[in-house]
Write a protein that holds these residues in place. Structure first.
Motif, PDB file in Angstrom:
ATOM      1  N   ILE B  78     -11.673  -3.689   3.624  1.00  0.00           N
ATOM      2  CA  ILE B  78     -12.182  -4.000   2.334  1.00  0.00           C
ATOM      3  C   ILE B  78     -11.737  -3.275   1.295  1.00  0.00           C
ATOM      4  CG2 ILE B  78     -14.000  -4.860   0.919  1.00  0.00           C
ATOM      5  CD1 ILE B  78     -15.180  -6.112   3.864  1.00  0.00           C
ATOM      6  N   SER B  79     -12.046  -1.833   1.340  1.00  0.00           N
ATOM      7  CA  SER B  79     -12.039  -0.750   0.415  1.00  0.00           C
ATOM      8  C   SER B  79     -11.552   0.413   0.672  1.00  0.00           C
ATOM      9  CB  SER B  79     -13.368  -0.924  -0.271  1.00  0.00           C
ATOM     10  OG  SER B  79     -14.340  -0.283   0.742  1.00  0.00           O
ATOM     11  N   GLY B  80     -10.775   0.596   1.785  1.00  0.00           N
ATOM     12  CA  GLY B  80     -10.180   1.638   2.291  1.00  0.00           C
ATOM     13  C   GLY B  80      -8.633   1.943   1.428  1.00  0.00           C
ATOM     14  N   PRO B  81      -8.194   3.174   1.838  1.00  0.00           N
ATOM     15  CA  PRO B  81      -6.748   3.400   1.265  1.00  0.00           C
ATOM     16  C   PRO B  81      -5.849   2.266   1.821  1.00  0.00           C
ATOM     17  CG  PRO B  81      -7.337   5.117   2.948  1.00  0.00           C
ATOM     18  CD  PRO B  81      -8.594   4.226   2.847  1.00  0.00           C
ATOM     19  N   PRO B  82      -4.788   2.016   1.071  1.00  0.00           N
ATOM     20  CA  PRO B  82      -3.582   1.222   1.640  1.00  0.00           C
ATOM     21  C   PRO B  82      -2.911   1.990   2.477  1.00  0.00           C
ATOM     22  CG  PRO B  82      -3.263   2.170  -0.747  1.00  0.00           C
ATOM     23  CD  PRO B  82      -4.751   2.585  -0.288  1.00  0.00           C
ATOM     24  N   PRO B  83      -2.072   1.389   3.287  1.00  0.00           N
ATOM     25  CA  PRO B  83      -1.950  -0.237   3.302  1.00  0.00           C
ATOM     26  C   PRO B  83      -2.973  -1.096   3.987  1.00  0.00           C
ATOM     27  CG  PRO B  83      -0.459   0.714   5.044  1.00  0.00           C
ATOM     28  CD  PRO B  83      -1.259   1.837   4.403  1.00  0.00           C
ATOM     29  N   LEU B  84      -3.849  -0.310   4.683  1.00  0.00           N
ATOM     30  CA  LEU B  84      -4.996  -1.293   5.410  1.00  0.00           C
ATOM     31  C   LEU B  84      -5.774  -1.895   4.198  1.00  0.00           C
ATOM     32  CD1 LEU B  84      -5.999  -2.385   8.031  1.00  0.00           C
ATOM     33  CD2 LEU B  84      -7.491  -0.275   8.069  1.00  0.00           C
ATOM     34  N   GLY B  85      -6.145  -0.861   3.497  1.00  0.00           N
ATOM     35  CA  GLY B  85      -7.116  -1.401   2.224  1.00  0.00           C
ATOM     36  C   GLY B  85      -6.128  -2.100   1.065  1.00  0.00           C
ATOM     37  N   PRO B  86      -6.901  -2.639   0.029  1.00  0.00           N
ATOM     38  CA  PRO B  86      -6.058  -3.074  -1.173  1.00  0.00           C
ATOM     39  C   PRO B  86      -5.206  -2.316  -1.650  1.00  0.00           C
ATOM     40  CG  PRO B  86      -8.773  -2.957  -1.369  1.00  0.00           C
ATOM     41  CD  PRO B  86      -8.488  -2.115  -0.310  1.00  0.00           C
ATOM     42  N   GLY B  87      -4.210  -2.699  -2.402  1.00  0.00           N
ATOM     43  CA  GLY B  87      -3.143  -2.015  -3.107  1.00  0.00           C
ATOM     44  C   GLY B  87      -1.741  -2.040  -2.961  1.00  0.00           C
ATOM     45  N   ALA B  88      -1.504  -2.166  -1.472  1.00  0.00           N
ATOM     46  CA  ALA B  88      -0.321  -2.322  -0.968  1.00  0.00           C
ATOM     47  C   ALA B  88       0.268  -3.899  -1.020  1.00  0.00           C
ATOM     48  CB  ALA B  88      -0.185  -1.800   0.590  1.00  0.00           C
ATOM     49  N   PRO B  89       1.404  -4.155  -1.200  1.00  0.00           N
ATOM     50  CA  PRO B  89       2.028  -5.543  -0.904  1.00  0.00           C
ATOM     51  C   PRO B  89       1.420  -6.170   0.205  1.00  0.00           C
ATOM     52  CG  PRO B  89       3.682  -4.087  -1.215  1.00  0.00           C
ATOM     53  CD  PRO B  89       2.518  -3.084  -0.844  1.00  0.00           C
TER      54      PRO B  89
END
Lengths: 190, 190
Positions: B78-89
């Motif tokens: 939900i709120s971790g670093p990308p790509p697992l979290g938001p921000g990556a395509p």
């Protein structure tokens, strides 16, 4: 001569078959919950005592009916008329397989709850038959890749737990079927 | 002032957290089967009695560790670093999600067996989180159709029972991952 079953044994097998056929017919027309040991005994023309002696309990009878009905379904996939059985193009067979599995699962849902026995062993056996069959059809459709993994994905939405959840959400079987056909076309590709 | 937790309660929560962190660290380095109540107590700097008082049994402790680790994993989605979290395509996020889920499930497999509690309720909750997340990513990828059904299909090969069967068949995680990526690309399409 030595290979011939004793007359009593052949009789017992016929008797058992007649009871299972009568029970399945009653379940189909009245629903599992309305089928008692009495109604099955009277429809099969045997005593209630015979029924208990042979199947132990109502739950035991339901488990036997379930095994019988799964075996009959598998036989119709392996050697029944097309498009479920052999003879139709593989894509038609695959779609027919999914629709038939979905509807069989819906019918069996209540039966599974009424039956005793190792339901997880039973559903593992059914799942492995389904994976083998879908994998075979994907191979015929010249799909390349990890066919077992793709088969598992294709089969997941047909699982009885998934279907029952969607029915609780008032999603019709026709709509589930249409979504499933779309999934199959995506996985099989151009 | 009235909203502040009593010092004992805040202490207890910190204590509980320290025990769970220590247990998880031990499980990761030594494997579940080698972790005893003694080793956890000594690593967390508490008495063995405290551990039993708080978690009831080794199984109870394992269940608490499992809940903690599932919650941490969901938080990283939900709120971790990308790509697992938001921000990556979204396609990168979807692939990262599958790989991470698969490896988390493999780690949790032994923990699930060691834990008490309603494992089917726990896995239903985890499955519904996963369906919601994959559905959201499919929507971002502008896939049309029955997104819940497609999500269920995509998630099926990541199930711990499926992965464990493939491991018994000596199929490597890398190979499962490659097969799963292919499935995702097929479902998402051009």
């Amino acid at each position: 001569m030595a290979d011939e079953p004793a007359p009593e044994r052949a009789d017992a097998a016929r008797n058992r078959q007649a009871i299972l056929v009568a029970a399945l017919e009653l379940i189909r027309t009245r629903g599992v919950d309305c089928v008692t040991m009495e109604t099955v005994a009277s429809a099969a023309g045997v005593g209630k005592g015979t029924l208990f002696r042979r199947f132990g309990s109502r739950e035991g009878l339901m488990a036997a009916v379930l095994n019988e009905s799964e075996a009959a379904w598998q036989a119709s996939v392996i050697s029944g008329p097309p498009p479920l059985g052999p003879g139709a193009p593989p894509m038609e067979r695959l779609l027919a397989f999914g629709h038939s599995r979905m509807r069989t699962n819906v019918t069996s849902g209540a039966l599974i709850k009424a039956a005793t026995g190792d339901s997880s062993a039973r559903s593992r056996a059914a799942a492995s038959f389904a994976v083998m069959h879908v994998r075979h059809l994907l191979h015929e459709l010249r799909v390349s890749g990890d066919l077992v993994l793709l088969s598992i994905a294709i089969l997941a939405p047909l699982d009885i737990m998934v279907i029952e959840q969607q029915q609780r959400d008032h999603i019709s079987l026709d709509r589930i079927e249409a979504g499933w056909d779309d999934l199959v076309r995506r996985v099989v590709g151009g």
